[in-house]
Design a protein around this motif. Structure first.
Motif, mmCIF file in Angstrom:
data_model
loop_
_atom_site.group_PDB
_atom_site.id
_atom_site.type_symbol
_atom_site.label_atom_id
_atom_site.label_comp_id
_atom_site.label_asym_id
_atom_site.label_seq_id
_atom_site.Cartn_x
_atom_site.Cartn_y
_atom_site.Cartn_z
ATOM 1 N N ILE A 132 0.861 -1.176 0.000
ATOM 2 C CA ILE A 132 0.000 0.000 0.000
ATOM 3 C C ILE A 132 0.900 1.230 0.000
ATOM 4 O O ILE A 132 1.788 1.352 0.844
ATOM 5 C CB ILE A 132 -0.902 0.026 1.247
ATOM 6 C CG1 ILE A 132 -1.633 -1.312 1.429
ATOM 7 C CG2 ILE A 132 -1.895 1.179 1.164
ATOM 8 C CD1 ILE A 132 -2.673 -1.595 0.402
ATOM 9 N N CYS A 133 0.654 2.109 -0.936
ATOM 10 C CA CYS A 133 1.501 3.291 -1.052
ATOM 11 C C CYS A 133 1.150 4.297 0.038
ATOM 12 O O CYS A 133 0.071 4.216 0.648
ATOM 13 C CB CYS A 133 1.350 3.916 -2.435
ATOM 14 S SG CYS A 133 -0.185 4.819 -2.677
ATOM 15 N N PRO A 134 2.046 5.206 0.312
ATOM 16 C CA PRO A 134 1.812 6.163 1.384
ATOM 17 C C PRO A 134 0.481 6.906 1.251
ATOM 18 O O PRO A 134 -0.255 7.057 2.229
ATOM 19 C CB PRO A 134 2.992 7.130 1.234
ATOM 20 C CG PRO A 134 4.070 6.325 0.608
ATOM 21 C CD PRO A 134 3.366 5.371 -0.306
ATOM 22 N N ARG A 137 -2.375 4.633 2.220
ATOM 23 C CA ARG A 137 -2.369 4.357 3.659
ATOM 24 C C ARG A 137 -2.996 5.526 4.399
ATOM 25 O O ARG A 137 -3.789 5.352 5.311
ATOM 26 C CB ARG A 137 -0.934 4.161 4.164
ATOM 27 C CG ARG A 137 -0.340 2.840 3.781
ATOM 28 C CD ARG A 137 1.108 2.761 4.191
ATOM 29 N NE ARG A 137 1.254 2.735 5.631
ATOM 30 C CZ ARG A 137 2.417 2.882 6.255
ATOM 31 N NH1 ARG A 137 3.519 3.073 5.563
ATOM 32 N NH2 ARG A 137 2.471 2.834 7.562
ATOM 33 N N GLY B 119 7.952 4.672 2.575
ATOM 34 C CA GLY B 119 6.592 4.848 3.057
ATOM 35 C C GLY B 119 5.635 3.789 2.538
ATOM 36 O O GLY B 119 4.539 3.629 3.036
ATOM 37 N N PHE B 120 6.068 3.060 1.537
ATOM 38 C CA PHE B 120 5.271 1.959 1.019
ATOM 39 C C PHE B 120 5.210 0.856 2.069
ATOM 40 O O PHE B 120 6.234 0.466 2.634
ATOM 41 C CB PHE B 120 5.943 1.395 -0.224
ATOM 42 C CG PHE B 120 5.059 1.329 -1.436
ATOM 43 C CD1 PHE B 120 5.094 2.343 -2.381
ATOM 44 C CD2 PHE B 120 4.210 0.256 -1.629
ATOM 45 C CE1 PHE B 120 4.295 2.277 -3.516
ATOM 46 C CE2 PHE B 120 3.406 0.183 -2.757
ATOM 47 C CZ PHE B 120 3.440 1.204 -3.705
ATOM 48 N N GLU B 121 4.010 0.355 2.312
ATOM 49 C CA GLU B 121 3.886 -0.761 3.240
ATOM 50 C C GLU B 121 3.835 -2.054 2.433
ATOM 51 O O GLU B 121 2.855 -2.339 1.764
ATOM 52 C CB GLU B 121 2.612 -0.596 4.058
ATOM 53 C CG GLU B 121 2.453 -1.645 5.120
ATOM 54 C CD GLU B 121 1.236 -1.336 5.979
ATOM 55 O OE1 GLU B 121 1.211 -0.240 6.574
ATOM 56 O OE2 GLU B 121 0.311 -2.167 5.998
#
Lengths: 142, 142
Positions: A132-134, A137, B119-121
DNA sequence: CTCCTTTTTGATAATAATTATTATCTAGTG
DNA sequence: CACTAGATAATAATTATTATCAAAAAGGAG
């Protein structure tokens, strides 16, 4: 880095005839380096080259892929994408918005291939990392 | 190993209602563990469950994917495939005939992600290795 | 430049995968 | 049993891609 001035040469070196349509498509791919779909290519070129047809775009990118000028990649959104970056590289993709980021691996991972795979001639590999990209999120925080 | 007897429980645990259609689709995926297309699922189930409809198959596998019961994978053949999501695994695919072999990685490769990726999860990743299988190598030998 | 051959193009139709719509039905709840 | 949210089936609609084929253009020979 690829330059649009080289386009006719790129085509010739690939053994393809030089036509305005091919120059336009290759030019688009060079300028919009990232993962365009056939339709995106068509829509964009169509603005300045109204007579180009959808089938020409498909034919052309297929030829390009055959001679190695572009690489075809697919994600889960039933539309093939085409990438002028033919160097081995990998993709990080956001599960929500589809944002794509390229990355590279210096050393390949060591695969533990099963016995059934013996005799397989490995040519290349592609790693797709999902997350999931910042931005997503942030927006999904309850 | 997943057992067809567990199907109602699997559905409930995933927060889905238990219906005959869902049991059939999940059962098919458990028994034919490998990479079925939506159409293959439909064709097979349709034999014993003639009233099932194509859209139910699509809806259902989409639900399954959302709750993590199955995983969607795509290759270059514009048809999504669905895989019972047992454990993370990867695929070796023949460029010519499309033969698919699963394999596993004990330790994940170390990705050198670029700055844009911060920042990518990261949730998971998939490695697709491409090559030519022994049979196709044999048949294409000049 | 002109002719000729071969390739490419564009319009359209065809096919395939997937999604949307909606009326009907059903599981779970009280 | 009646109610209601959610599920299903039938169908239509979209979207992506491929096939067909006549007309146009490219590249080479003279």
């Amino acid at each position: 880095m690829l330059n649009t001035a080289d386009i006719p040469k790129l085509l010739k070196d690939a053994g393809l005839r030089v036509t305005p349509q091919r120059e336009a498509i290759l030019g688009f791919l060079i300028e919009h380096t990232k993962h365009a779909t056939a339709d995106e290519i068509y829509q964009s070129i169509h603005k300045t080259f109204p007579s180009i047809s959808v089938s020409t775009v498909y034919n052309t990118i297929k030829h390009f892929a055959q001679v190695g000028l572009v690489k075809e990649i697919t994600f889960g959104d039933n539309a093939s994408r085409f990438d002028i970056n033919v160097q081995p590289h990998h993709h990080l993709v956001c599960k929500k918005c589809g944002t794509l980021i390229d990355f590279y691996l210096e050393k390949p991972p060591s695969f533990a291939l099963p016995p059934e795979a013996s005799g397989f001639e490995i040519e290349d590999f592609h790693v797709e990392v999902k997350g999931i990209c910042p931005a997503c999120r942030e927006s999904s925080r309850g």
